[in-house]
Design a protein around this motif. Structure first.
Motif, PDB file in Angstrom:
ATOM      1  N   ASP A  74       0.854  -1.566   0.080  1.00  0.00           N
ATOM      2  CA  ASP A  74       0.074  -0.017   0.025  1.00  0.00           C
ATOM      3  C   ASP A  74       0.945   1.292  -0.059  1.00  0.00           C
ATOM      4  OD1 ASP A  74      -2.234  -1.298   0.119  1.00  0.00           O
ATOM      5  OD2 ASP A  74      -2.330  -1.715   2.235  1.00  0.00           O
ATOM      6  N   SER A  75       1.905   1.148   0.876  1.00  0.00           N
ATOM      7  CA  SER A  75       2.689   2.468   0.893  1.00  0.00           C
ATOM      8  C   SER A  75       3.981   2.651   0.166  1.00  0.00           C
ATOM      9  CB  SER A  75       3.012   2.766   2.388  1.00  0.00           C
ATOM     10  OG  SER A  75       4.060   1.779   2.812  1.00  0.00           O
ATOM     11  N   ARG A 104      -0.396   4.977   5.266  1.00  0.00           N
ATOM     12  CA  ARG A 104      -1.434   4.533   4.376  1.00  0.00           C
ATOM     13  C   ARG A 104      -2.527   5.727   4.581  1.00  0.00           C
ATOM     14  NH1 ARG A 104      -1.410  -0.839   6.928  1.00  0.00           N
ATOM     15  NH2 ARG A 104       0.767  -1.848   5.605  1.00  0.00           N
ATOM     16  N   ARG A 108      -3.986   8.265   1.829  1.00  0.00           N
ATOM     17  CA  ARG A 108      -5.511   8.552   1.460  1.00  0.00           C
ATOM     18  C   ARG A 108      -5.827  10.005   1.562  1.00  0.00           C
ATOM     19  NH1 ARG A 108      -7.783   3.683   4.542  1.00  0.00           N
ATOM     20  NH2 ARG A 108      -5.579   3.130   4.526  1.00  0.00           N
TER      21      ARG A 108
END
Length: 118
Positions: A74-75, A104, A108
């Motif tokens: 994700d990161s 994360r 977002r």
């Protein structure tokens, strides 16, 4: 005028950067093109990184631990996990799982902010 003619073909593959001398006069200095230098630098960096990882793993193993390297999906951040050599239990993770969650969430939020500006 032959002495004043410059061959431009020799300059197109490189960058001309002014060099300041002690008298503050500028004279051009020809340096290699950034793309070629960058590719060579990346190869050197990969070789250095590989050697550093091997040395770190050797040190960890001499202390009875193992190192695991991964990339968080994700990161995109590199994660290093220090594991007990005999039990394979997690001793420490760098960055911690909490920091990965924060990263994360910030990504977002950044996406939401950029979406609102458009």
């Amino acid at each position: 005028m032959n002495g004043d003619v410059m061959d431009i073909r020799a300059i197109t593959a490189s960058t001309v950067v002014p060099r300041l001398t002690e008298t503050s006069s500028a004279e051009p200095v020809v340096r290699p093109a950034p793309s070629a230098a960058k590719a060579e630098s990346e190869r050197d960096t990969e070789a250095d990184l590989s050697g550093s990882i091997k040395r770190a793993q050797e040190v960890a193993q001499s202390a009875g631990a193992n190192l695991e390297f991964s990339v968080d999906r994700d990161s995109g951040k590199t994660v290093v996990r220090v594991m007990d050599g005999s039990t394979q239990q997690l001793i420490r993770q760098i960055p911690s799982e909490e920091w990965l969650v924060v990263s994360r969430n910030l990504d977002r939020m950044k996406g939401m902010l950029l979406g609102q500006k458009a």
